[in-house]
Design a protein around this motif. Sequence first.
Motif, PDB file in Angstrom:
ATOM      1  N   UNK A 246      24.506  24.505  -5.582  1.00  0.00           N
ATOM      2  CA  UNK A 246      25.856  24.042  -5.236  1.00  0.00           C
ATOM      3  C   UNK A 246      26.907  24.859  -5.956  1.00  0.00           C
ATOM      4  N   UNK A 247      26.564  26.131  -6.273  1.00  0.00           N
ATOM      5  CA  UNK A 247      27.436  27.024  -7.065  1.00  0.00           C
ATOM      6  C   UNK A 247      27.847  26.353  -8.385  1.00  0.00           C
ATOM      7  N   UNK A 248      26.944  25.537  -8.914  1.00  0.00           N
ATOM      8  CA  UNK A 248      27.139  24.800 -10.178  1.00  0.00           C
ATOM      9  C   UNK A 248      28.137  23.656 -10.066  1.00  0.00           C
ATOM     10  N   UNK A 249      28.692  23.429  -8.877  1.00  0.00           N
ATOM     11  CA  UNK A 249      29.725  22.400  -8.731  1.00  0.00           C
ATOM     12  C   UNK A 249      29.111  21.043  -8.394  1.00  0.00           C
ATOM     13  N   UNK A 250      27.990  21.069  -7.676  1.00  0.00           N
ATOM     14  CA  UNK A 250      27.351  19.808  -7.309  1.00  0.00           C
ATOM     15  C   UNK A 250      25.852  20.048  -7.132  1.00  0.00           C
ATOM     16  N   UNK A 251      25.080  18.970  -7.257  1.00  0.00           N
ATOM     17  CA  UNK A 251      23.642  19.118  -7.052  1.00  0.00           C
ATOM     18  C   UNK A 251      23.329  19.156  -5.563  1.00  0.00           C
ATOM     19  N   UNK A 252      22.181  19.714  -5.223  1.00  0.00           N
ATOM     20  CA  UNK A 252      21.809  19.740  -3.815  1.00  0.00           C
ATOM     21  C   UNK A 252      20.591  18.842  -3.601  1.00  0.00           C
ATOM     22  N   UNK A 253      20.501  18.264  -2.405  1.00  0.00           N
ATOM     23  CA  UNK A 253      19.428  17.304  -2.143  1.00  0.00           C
ATOM     24  C   UNK A 253      18.252  17.987  -1.448  1.00  0.00           C
ATOM     25  N   UNK A 254      17.080  17.786  -2.015  1.00  0.00           N
ATOM     26  CA  UNK A 254      15.860  18.215  -1.342  1.00  0.00           C
ATOM     27  C   UNK A 254      15.258  16.956  -0.731  1.00  0.00           C
ATOM     28  N   UNK A 255      15.144  16.897   0.588  1.00  0.00           N
ATOM     29  CA  UNK A 255      14.608  15.669   1.206  1.00  0.00           C
ATOM     30  C   UNK A 255      13.101  15.563   0.971  1.00  0.00           C
ATOM     31  N   UNK A 256      12.518  14.411   1.347  1.00  0.00           N
ATOM     32  CA  UNK A 256      11.060  14.256   1.240  1.00  0.00           C
ATOM     33  C   UNK A 256      10.400  15.331   2.095  1.00  0.00           C
ATOM     34  N   UNK A 257       9.422  16.022   1.519  1.00  0.00           N
ATOM     35  CA  UNK A 257       8.772  17.118   2.242  1.00  0.00           C
ATOM     36  C   UNK A 257       7.292  16.826   2.374  1.00  0.00           C
ATOM     37  N   UNK A 258       6.717  17.253   3.505  1.00  0.00           N
ATOM     38  CA  UNK A 258       5.270  17.074   3.617  1.00  0.00           C
ATOM     39  C   UNK A 258       4.577  18.398   3.321  1.00  0.00           C
ATOM     40  N   UNK A 259       3.502  18.307   2.558  1.00  0.00           N
ATOM     41  CA  UNK A 259       2.709  19.490   2.243  1.00  0.00           C
ATOM     42  C   UNK A 259       3.308  20.380   1.170  1.00  0.00           C
ATOM     43  N   UNK A 260       4.295  19.876   0.409  1.00  0.00           N
ATOM     44  CA  UNK A 260       4.892  20.690  -0.660  1.00  0.00           C
ATOM     45  C   UNK A 260       4.950  19.858  -1.946  1.00  0.00           C
ATOM     46  N   UNK A 261       4.387  20.388  -3.020  1.00  0.00           N
ATOM     47  CA  UNK A 261       4.494  19.741  -4.330  1.00  0.00           C
ATOM     48  C   UNK A 261       5.759  20.298  -4.984  1.00  0.00           C
ATOM     49  N   UNK A 262       6.881  19.606  -4.727  1.00  0.00           N
ATOM     50  CA  UNK A 262       8.184  20.159  -5.133  1.00  0.00           C
ATOM     51  C   UNK A 262       8.248  20.408  -6.642  1.00  0.00           C
ATOM     52  N   UNK A 263       7.848  19.402  -7.442  1.00  0.00           N
ATOM     53  CA  UNK A 263       8.028  19.535  -8.891  1.00  0.00           C
ATOM     54  C   UNK A 263       7.242  20.714  -9.469  1.00  0.00           C
TER      55      UNK A 263
END
Length: 285
Positions: A246-263
């Motif tokens: 968010x260019x450091x101005x705001x956080x961005x949302x990662x929606x629920x994903x299938x087949x991806x271990x986001x963390x």
Amino acid sequence: MASSVKKAVKTLKLLGRRKRCLGPIHRFDRRSDATGNVQRSGIRGGMLKTSIDSFLDAPGLKDRMIASELRVRPDEAKRIYFNWNLPAFLWEAILTSKTLQAAMTDYLGPRVRLDDLYVKSVMDGLNATAEGWHDDNVGYRVKVFMVFDTEGNPSGTVVVPTERPHLYDIRIKDEISRFLFKPKTDEREGAVRVAYQPGDCLVFDTNIPHRGDYHSGQGIRYCVVAEFIHRDKANALRGLAPCGPGQSLHRIRIPALSGVDVRNHPLIDPDILEADGDGWLCGYR
Ligand SMILES: [Fe+2]
């Protein structure tokens, strides 16, 4: 008189801020030079022209993007459309592409992270200081321009391919011209003009000289931009130069994903990640 003094003071402040970035940029970019493998990345001279479907290992992705909510026409008055809420199918494509992951890791080294992801669609005629020659003042950083659709014959991007190592330096003349709203658009040796057709993907290091070219054509480019950077450098530059989700101005949302271990994904920085409902928030608080 007063206004020209103000301008001069502002310009000096800007240059001072750029100077404070030099140390951290050089420190981390040297690490990218030492730990990456630029040759293997396929990003020659800091640029690679490819297609969305092949770079994201996802046949049919471009067509899916065109048919989705990503395709919003910029307002005639504003001529630019931004959006940071991207659908799960695009996140999944970006985070499961082995081609993309290998290219980014080879180019920037293993401390790379996906730093930002947004829609930026532009209608020609936009007046922007990005029209003048510049680099993005953050050293090595890759932007992936996914032009999923076009209308008419939109203007492109002009870049001067440059081999690494190519440590960042402040382009004082270009910076002052841009800051005074007199962007330089002169012809430069070795410059390459990149035009866009639906489905084109331009991968380029924003450390190489480049400029947007919003007046040579007549049309619209519908584009998603993904940014990749050395995560420790981005954190060190926070507040000094434009990077971070968010260019450091705001956080961005990662929606629920299938087949991806986001963390545990190698391109996701767990230090700026927080679970949020069935998805995640990524960025600085
Ligand atoms: Fe730029």
